[in-house]
Design an enzyme around this catalytic site. Structure first.
Site, PDB file in Angstrom:
ATOM      1  N   GLY A 121       2.496   2.359  10.807  1.00  0.00           N
ATOM      2  CA  GLY A 121       3.816   3.353  10.694  1.00  0.00           C
ATOM      3  C   GLY A 121       4.515   3.546  12.081  1.00  0.00           C
ATOM      4  O   GLY A 121       5.079   4.756  12.221  1.00  0.00           O
ATOM      5  N   GLY A 169       4.983   1.559   4.557  1.00  0.00           N
ATOM      6  CA  GLY A 169       6.392   2.057   4.569  1.00  0.00           C
ATOM      7  C   GLY A 169       7.238   0.969   3.667  1.00  0.00           C
ATOM      8  O   GLY A 169       7.884   1.449   2.727  1.00  0.00           O
ATOM      9  N   SER A 219       3.595  -2.157  10.448  1.00  0.00           N
ATOM     10  CA  SER A 219       5.284  -2.129  10.544  1.00  0.00           C
ATOM     11  C   SER A 219       5.826  -3.517  10.327  1.00  0.00           C
ATOM     12  O   SER A 219       6.727  -4.122  11.030  1.00  0.00           O
ATOM     13  CB  SER A 219       5.543  -1.756  12.257  1.00  0.00           C
ATOM     14  OG  SER A 219       5.098  -0.544  12.404  1.00  0.00           O
ATOM     15  N   HIS A 245      -9.430   1.337   5.087  1.00  0.00           N
ATOM     16  CA  HIS A 245      -8.196   1.511   5.906  1.00  0.00           C
ATOM     17  C   HIS A 245      -8.259   2.428   6.921  1.00  0.00           C
ATOM     18  O   HIS A 245      -9.357   3.313   6.993  1.00  0.00           O
ATOM     19  CB  HIS A 245      -7.015   1.975   4.867  1.00  0.00           C
ATOM     20  CG  HIS A 245      -5.520   1.796   5.203  1.00  0.00           C
ATOM     21  ND1 HIS A 245      -5.409   2.854   6.251  1.00  0.00           N
ATOM     22  CD2 HIS A 245      -4.816   1.089   5.158  1.00  0.00           C
ATOM     23  CE1 HIS A 245      -4.080   2.404   6.590  1.00  0.00           C
ATOM     24  NE2 HIS A 245      -3.477   1.586   6.097  1.00  0.00           N
ATOM     25  N   GLU A 280      -5.171  -4.869  10.590  1.00  0.00           N
ATOM     26  CA  GLU A 280      -4.227  -3.732  10.869  1.00  0.00           C
ATOM     27  C   GLU A 280      -4.430  -2.939  12.247  1.00  0.00           C
ATOM     28  O   GLU A 280      -5.277  -2.200  12.289  1.00  0.00           O
ATOM     29  CB  GLU A 280      -4.324  -2.810   9.755  1.00  0.00           C
ATOM     30  CG  GLU A 280      -4.049  -3.355   8.073  1.00  0.00           C
ATOM     31  CD  GLU A 280      -3.314  -2.499   7.387  1.00  0.00           C
ATOM     32  OE1 GLU A 280      -2.252  -2.776   6.856  1.00  0.00           O
ATOM     33  OE2 GLU A 280      -3.800  -1.433   7.286  1.00  0.00           O
ATOM     34  N   GLU A 291      -6.806   4.729   7.968  1.00  0.00           N
ATOM     35  CA  GLU A 291      -6.698   6.213   7.645  1.00  0.00           C
ATOM     36  C   GLU A 291      -7.801   6.649   7.057  1.00  0.00           C
ATOM     37  O   GLU A 291      -8.384   7.941   7.285  1.00  0.00           O
ATOM     38  CB  GLU A 291      -5.464   6.262   6.605  1.00  0.00           C
ATOM     39  CG  GLU A 291      -4.089   6.172   7.615  1.00  0.00           C
ATOM     40  CD  GLU A 291      -2.947   5.539   6.782  1.00  0.00           C
ATOM     41  OE1 GLU A 291      -2.960   5.691   5.611  1.00  0.00           O
ATOM     42  OE2 GLU A 291      -1.947   4.912   7.492  1.00  0.00           O
ATOM     43  N   ASN A 339       0.856  -1.246   0.030  1.00  0.00           N
ATOM     44  CA  ASN A 339       0.050   0.017  -0.108  1.00  0.00           C
ATOM     45  C   ASN A 339       0.939   1.184  -0.016  1.00  0.00           C
ATOM     46  O   ASN A 339       1.539   1.437   1.047  1.00  0.00           O
ATOM     47  CB  ASN A 339      -0.725   0.037   1.066  1.00  0.00           C
ATOM     48  CG  ASN A 339      -1.757   1.303   1.124  1.00  0.00           C
ATOM     49  OD1 ASN A 339      -1.697   2.141   0.600  1.00  0.00           O
ATOM     50  ND2 ASN A 339      -2.512   1.282   2.533  1.00  0.00           N
ATOM     51  N   TRP A 340       1.163   1.710  -1.188  1.00  0.00           N
ATOM     52  CA  TRP A 340       2.024   2.736  -1.180  1.00  0.00           C
ATOM     53  C   TRP A 340       1.511   4.052  -0.566  1.00  0.00           C
ATOM     54  O   TRP A 340       2.029   5.375  -0.589  1.00  0.00           O
ATOM     55  CB  TRP A 340       2.433   3.375  -2.706  1.00  0.00           C
ATOM     56  CG  TRP A 340       2.935   1.979  -3.434  1.00  0.00           C
ATOM     57  CD1 TRP A 340       3.443   0.984  -2.815  1.00  0.00           C
ATOM     58  CD2 TRP A 340       3.212   2.001  -4.875  1.00  0.00           C
ATOM     59  NE1 TRP A 340       4.205   0.291  -4.050  1.00  0.00           N
ATOM     60  CE2 TRP A 340       4.065   0.794  -4.713  1.00  0.00           C
ATOM     61  CE3 TRP A 340       3.176   2.909  -5.848  1.00  0.00           C
ATOM     62  CZ2 TRP A 340       4.522   0.388  -6.219  1.00  0.00           C
ATOM     63  CZ3 TRP A 340       3.682   2.544  -7.139  1.00  0.00           C
ATOM     64  CH2 TRP A 340       4.511   1.358  -7.152  1.00  0.00           C
ATOM     65  N   LYS A 341       0.099   4.232  -0.359  1.00  0.00           N
ATOM     66  CA  LYS A 341      -0.559   5.534   0.367  1.00  0.00           C
ATOM     67  C   LYS A 341      -0.449   6.631  -0.610  1.00  0.00           C
ATOM     68  O   LYS A 341      -0.417   6.554  -1.801  1.00  0.00           O
ATOM     69  CB  LYS A 341      -0.077   5.541   1.749  1.00  0.00           C
ATOM     70  CG  LYS A 341      -0.123   4.351   2.592  1.00  0.00           C
ATOM     71  CD  LYS A 341      -0.026   4.356   4.219  1.00  0.00           C
ATOM     72  CE  LYS A 341      -0.096   3.279   4.906  1.00  0.00           C
ATOM     73  NZ  LYS A 341       0.196   3.418   6.144  1.00  0.00           N
TER      74      LYS A 341
HETATM   75  P1  13P Z   1       3.211   0.280   7.782  1.00  0.00           P
HETATM   76  O1  13P Z   1       3.726  -0.865   7.133  1.00  0.00           O
HETATM   77  O2  13P Z   1       4.002   1.504   7.226  1.00  0.00           O
HETATM   78  O3  13P Z   1       3.272   0.156   9.199  1.00  0.00           O
HETATM   79  O4  13P Z   1       1.727   0.552   7.270  1.00  0.00           O
HETATM   80  C1  13P Z   1       0.907  -0.384   7.246  1.00  0.00           C
HETATM   81  C2  13P Z   1      -0.438   0.010   6.417  1.00  0.00           C
HETATM   82  O5  13P Z   1      -1.178   0.868   6.930  1.00  0.00           O
HETATM   83  C3  13P Z   1      -0.697  -0.712   5.120  1.00  0.00           C
HETATM   84  O6  13P Z   1      -1.858  -0.484   4.775  1.00  0.00           O
END
Ligand code: 13P
Length: 253
Positions: A174, A235, A213, A96, A168, A98, A9-11
């Site tokens: 993150g 990330g 993470s 998600h 998640e 977020e 997931n590149w966000k």
């Molecule tokens: P990280 O791997 O940066 O913790 O993010 C996880 C995430 O939100 C994947 O959708």
């Protein structure tokens, strides 16, 4: 036997040039890797570019990071599930944390998006998970159950027959503090049990990814757990070598 799935997931990251470099790196390093399904989820403006670059490479699929709760029409700024499918996406991340937290998506809206993805022949990847405060209050199962139940209400008992779930925990996203393999496994098992109450067959086939993470260093132990069928990677999916390292861990795990 469930084939492991690792999704990046590149966000909201990248530019045309970094997308090209990242993809080249991933494609170069995954050649010869088998026994794992891999997908990347770029921001919308780069979907076309990514799908074009991946066209010759069956090994990596593409997913959208979100889709609209509506079908096509007068919804300025939204992107429909049908559009994501039309440009070549196979997956769509839905709900998600977020989106839930920063954009105020309720369980009901998330469930509507899930239904839209299914109707468009996309595989929805439903994200569930508790905050640190909810975990500390012993409410993890209650939160996950509420999030899953909204989808059952919208889509019926067969909701997860063609879907993926990603656990998640919000406190792990993150932060560099992944859930321990035991902590994650126990929630994954719970998720599978909840889904089995509606459909034992869907539960047995369902891939439940862990996200939060994940790094090449902790991936193998996480993916080695009975009910962890791969990962949703933030990330670490932005660095080709790290992402491919995680994909490798899924092959062995
Ligand atoms: P990280 O791997 O940066 O913790 O993010 C996880 C995430 O939100 C994947 O959708």
């Amino acid at each position: 036997m469930r084939q492991p799935l690792v999704m990046g997931n590149w966000k909201m990251n990248g530019r045309r040039s970094t997308v090209e470099t990242l993809l080249k790196g991933v494609i170069a390093e995954i050649s010869g890797l088998s026994g794992v399904e891999i997908a990347v989820c770029p921001p919308y403006p780069y979907l076309g570019l990514v799908i074009e670059r991946l066209a010759a490479n069956e090994a990596v699929a593409c997913g959208a990071q979100d889709v609209s709760a509506y079908a096509d029409g007068a919804y300025t700024g939204d992107v429909s599930a049908g559009m994501a499918r039309d440009v070549g996406c196979r997956f769509a991340i839905i709900g998600h944390s977020e989106r839930r937290t920063l954009f105020g998506e309720s369980d009901t809206v998330v469930a509507q998006k899930f239904a839209r993805a299914l109707a468009a022949d996309l595989t929805p990847v439903l994200c569930v998970g508790e905050t640190a405060a909810e975990r500390d209050a012993g409410r993890t199962q209650e939160v996950v159950l509420r999030q899953l139940s909204a989808v059952f209400r919208e889509c019926g008992s067969g909701a997860f027959e063609r879907a993926v779930v990603a656990y998640e925990p919000v406190w792990a996203i993150g932060t560099g503090r992944a859930a321990s393999p035991d902590e994650a496994q126990s929630v994954h098992r719970y998720i599978r049990d909840v889904i089995a109450q509606q459909s034992a067959q869907a539960a047995g086939r369902l891939r439940i990814l862990y996200g939060g993470s994940v790094k090449a260093q902790n991936a193998r132990e996480l993916f080695g757990q009975d009910d962890i069928d791969g990962g949703l990677i933030g990330g670490a999916s932005l660095v080709a070598a790290d992402f491919v390292g995680i994909c490798r861990a899924a092959c062995i795990g």
